[in-house]
Design an enzyme around this catalytic site. Structure first.
Site, PDB file in Angstrom:
ATOM      1  N   HIS A   1      72.442 -15.351 121.019  1.00 61.04           N
ATOM      2  CA  HIS A   1      70.734 -15.494 120.726  1.00 61.04           C
ATOM      3  C   HIS A   1      70.604 -17.032 120.252  1.00 61.04           C
ATOM      4  CE1 HIS A   1      67.295 -14.420 117.558  1.00 61.04           C
ATOM      5  NE2 HIS A   1      66.853 -14.960 118.786  1.00 61.04           N
TER       6      HIS A   1
ATOM      7  N   SER B   1      66.262 -11.506 121.257  1.00 59.87           N
ATOM      8  CA  SER B   1      66.164 -11.269 120.016  1.00 59.87           C
ATOM      9  C   SER B   1      66.014 -10.274 119.211  1.00 59.87           C
ATOM     10  CB  SER B   1      65.169 -12.448 119.544  1.00 59.87           C
ATOM     11  OG  SER B   1      63.949 -12.112 120.176  1.00 59.87           O
TER      12      SER B   1
ATOM     13  N   ASN C   1      66.337 -12.341 112.476  1.00 63.68           N
ATOM     14  CA  ASN C   1      64.890 -11.480 112.656  1.00 63.68           C
ATOM     15  C   ASN C   1      64.728 -10.483 111.813  1.00 63.68           C
ATOM     16  OD1 ASN C   1      63.936 -14.002 114.272  1.00 63.68           O
ATOM     17  ND2 ASN C   1      64.345 -12.767 116.137  1.00 63.68           N
TER      18      ASN C   1
ATOM     19  N   GLU D   1      73.454 -16.791 117.328  1.00 69.58           N
ATOM     20  CA  GLU D   1      73.792 -15.595 116.742  1.00 69.58           C
ATOM     21  C   GLU D   1      74.851 -15.186 117.933  1.00 69.58           C
ATOM     22  OE1 GLU D   1      71.158 -13.407 113.427  1.00 69.58           O
ATOM     23  OE2 GLU D   1      70.196 -13.720 115.549  1.00 69.58           O
TER      24      GLU D   1
END
Ligand code: CAA
Length: 680
Positions: free
Chosen positions: A433, A412, A483, A445
């Site tokens: 991800h 991540s 993130n 992702e």
């Protein structure tokens, strides 16, 4: 000669009108512009007794053209409602022959017919609510007259698509056939008219006597979210169905139109329509040469932790056998329990047959050695988040897997290029991800490294589809899209707390007033404050916010939900240990740290300002990702936040919302069509 509507007389007084507007036969203004005169012509033709509606392109119709809602109709514009009124005026028999999908306005056209025949594999539904609309071409008036108002209301509020056999069981279609529905529809030629507009709507609820309607209506209003927080369309839909029960057809039909028009012009519907199209843009990557994706018939997963197990379940659910490599016996035991528990749950819920569940659970093999991966087509590494660990794994994978196997990391935060450099096939490496829990969260992702080849990326996108994920392509940058923005958002929330606003109030505003699934502090507690701390350490040690509140909480062993203490307290007896309980100790700690740092206090900031500051932080961060080419389009950013972080869909995502409220940082509306990903 018309081409959007094909007309054919097939003998015995039957005229077939075929909708032909590829790919989904959307009933655009243009289609309706041809459909209305075609119906009128059939109505005026004495040799015609029966009109059959059907669709080319293996489908009936996906309903009104969603693009048209942004266009103001003129006096000449023809809509599905005009086509349906033409049916109503005619004294011919009308039959709908449904193949593929009959959705929205498509099903409403079918409901205006006297009879409906559907192919076994077809589906019907009124999914308008998902676009912040209500069925505006008579669906709210006719479906209650066909199957009872209570059931019709539930179907329309959920917006689900129903398979033809189920639709038959509910009485929505008259017949389900394995063969050509048009041929079957011909059997209804000349049968008596059976217009739903002539019927009365029954409620479909027994034993409530005189109070039945007010009771059902009040219950429905109570069940859906508040108008200002995701329920704008739902309340109007309930109003329209109430009209179907209480008013004559003509008046209900008119009220439905008024309510529909209010929704078309509403901000929540504009947001949801944006989401609809943004989702469909995702797989179009500008500049990506067209290549065939590599077939993925067998997969591997490294690590049987929470993520690895979840990812293995995702493969198994998509019918792709998967080998999980995990050397620790206890981890394998736990993973097996999770897998069987999850498939048992699916059986208990009636979603899977015992046999299918067993097959799927057994398509996940656990092995302790990498050599078992010699024949897989893709491997997803879900090991500990550490660069040396990942590099070692990728070097091993490079040695044991076949040369065209794709190697993916579920990292991540780590640099995909550095991971890829540990292999001799960096062109076959990318990031996949997943979000926890991987078998529930829709977002994926796809991280494109510097060397990731077009074919590898294309295969990643195709795999995302096969796994039924909403897959967003991201450049290889710290935190990728989701993130990276999360840190900016959490930082703003911490800053507000430093100024004296309690975490409980910030969470309450962002959740209950703005509509997030969870507030920012509850999210931090769920992810684990140690994770935030670890990441900020790895990024040079700067705290989130101006004071080291997260470091202090971690120091005190307050790691979040997992230790029952973080920004909030958790108690096993309250909400199964998941409900955040405000903790005055934390509030005092923040106040003390803020005082020591000389941060001016502003605890009376308004709710609107809390929303503005948190959402602006998101938009600023999203705009930076767009400016640097990490994200392709504002819509991609929006989708990541809606599907991965619980951003309320009725606000359309951080970038759509920023545009809506007139706050758009430079680059935030980047013209994606011309943009290609970079590797910031
Ligand atoms: N209007 C305009 N375009 C539509 C459309 C619609 N109703 N439905 C689908 N499309 C387009 C998509 O945008 C996509 O276009 P691109 O290829 O350019 O990206 C293309 O058709 C194919 O769609 P999908 O990629 O979604 O294909 P799929 O096979 O995965 O799904 C579907 C097909 C189930 C029909 C899905 O597209 C869908 O759910 N469509 C929306 C259905 C809907 O909400 N209908 C109600 C419309 S509102 C209405 O009808 C109001 C009224 O009461 C009159």
């Amino acid at each position: 000669m018309s081409n959007l509507i094909q007309t054919a007389d097939t003998g015995d007084g039957v005229r077939v009108l075929t909708l032909n507007n590829p790919p989904v036969n959307a009933l655009s203004y243009a289609v309706c512009g041809e459909l209305v005169p075609a119906i009128a012509a059939a109505a005026a033709d004495a040799s015609v007794t029966t009109v059959i509606f059907t669709g080319a392109n293996n489908t009936f119709s996906a309903g009104a053209d969603v693009n048209d809602f942004a266009i103001r109709p003129t006096a000449e514009t023809k809509t599905v409602r005009d086509a349906i009124e033409a049916v109503e005026r005619s004294d011919k028999t009308f039959v709908a022959a449904i193949e593929g999908n009959a959705l929205g306005g498509g099903l409403e056209l079918a409901l205006a017919c006297d009879y409906r025949v559907a192919a076994t594999k077809s589906r019907v539904g009124l999914p308008e609510i998902k676009l912040g609309l209500l069925p505006g071409a008579g669906g709210t008036q006719r479906l209650p007259r066909l199957i009872g108002a209570n059931e019709a209301l539930q179907l329309m509020l959920k917006g689900e698509l129903i398979k033809a056999p189920d639709a038959h069981a509910k009485g929505i279609v008259d017949e389900v056939v394995d063969g050509d529905p048009v041929e079957a529809a011909k059997a209804y030629a000349g049968k008596p008219k059976r217009r739903l507009s002539q019927r009365k709507a029954e409620l479909g609820v027994a034993n409530l006597g005189l109070f039945a309607t007010p009771f059902v209506v009040a219950q429905a209003h109570m069940m859906v979210p508040p108008e200002e927080n995701g329920g704008y369309a739902a309340h109007k839909l309930i109003d329209a169905v109430q009209a179907a029960i209480e008013l004559p057809f003509e008046r209900g039909w008119a009220r439905e139109l008024r309510l529909f028009m209010e929704l078309v012009q509403s901000a929540p519907s504009a947001a949801l329509r944006h989401v609809f199209f943004a989702e469909r843009e995702l797989s179009k990557v500008p500049g990506l040469p067209k290549t065939e994706p590599l077939p993925i018939k067998k997969a591997g997963v490294i690590g049987a932790g929470t993520m690895g197990t979840g990812i293995a379940i995702v493969f198994a659910e998509a019918g792709i056998p998967v080998t999980v490599v995990e050397p620790k016996d206890e981890a394998v035991e736990k993973a097996r329990e999770t897998v069987f528990g999850m498939f048992k749950y699916q059986v208990d819920k009636g979603r899977l047959s015992q046999e299918d569940a067993w097959k799927r659970a057994n398509s996940i093999a656990f092995e302790s050695d990498f050599s078992e991966l010699s024949d897989v087509d893709v491997v997803v590494e879900a090991a500990f988040e550490s660069m040396p660990v990942k590099k070692e794994i990728f070097a091993k994978l490079d040695a044991v897997t076949k040369p065209d196997c794709i190697l993916a990391s579920n990292t991540s935060t780590l640099d995909i290029d550095e991971i890829a450099a540990a292999t001799k096939r960096p062109d076959k490496v990318l990031g996949l991800h997943f979000f926890a829990p991987a078998n529930i969260m829709k977002l994926l992702e796809i991280v494109r490294g510097k060397e990731t080849s077009p074919q590898t990326l294309t295969s990643g996108i195709a795999l995302g589809k096969a796994l039924r994920k909403v897959a967003v392509v991201s450049g290889n940058a710290f935190g990728f899209i989701g993130n990276r923005m999360l840190f900016a958002y959490e930082e703003q929330a911490v800053r507000l707390a430093e100024e004296g606003v309690t975490p409980a109030r910030i969470d309450d505003v962002m959740k209950n007033k703005f509509g997030f699934a969870m507030g920012p502090f509850a999210v931090a507690d769920l992810s684990g404050l140690d994770v935030y701390h670890f990441i900020s350490q790895s990024q040079g040690g700067a705290p989130l916010g101006r004071i080291p509140i997260i470091a202090k909480l971690v120091e005190q062993g307050r790691l979040g939900q997992k230790t029952q203490k973080g920004f909030f307290r958790y108690d096993k007896a309250v909400g199964k240990g998941r409900e955040a309980i405000p903790d005055p100790e934390v509030e005092q700690l923040i106040a003390q740290l803020a005082k020591d740092a000389g941060i001016p206090q502003n605890p009376n900031v308004s709710d609107d300002e809390i929303i503005a500051r948190c959402t602006r932080a998101l938009a600023d961060s999203g705009a930076e990702l767009l400016r640097t080419g990490v994200a392709l389009r504002p819509g991609d950013v929006d989708i990541v936040w809606i599907y991965g972080y619980g951003f309320p869909p009725h606000h359309g995502g951080p970038m759509h919302y920023a545009a809506e409220v007139g706050y758009m940082p430079e680059g935030g509306t980047a013209n994606a069509q011309t943009k290609e990903l970079t590797h910031a």
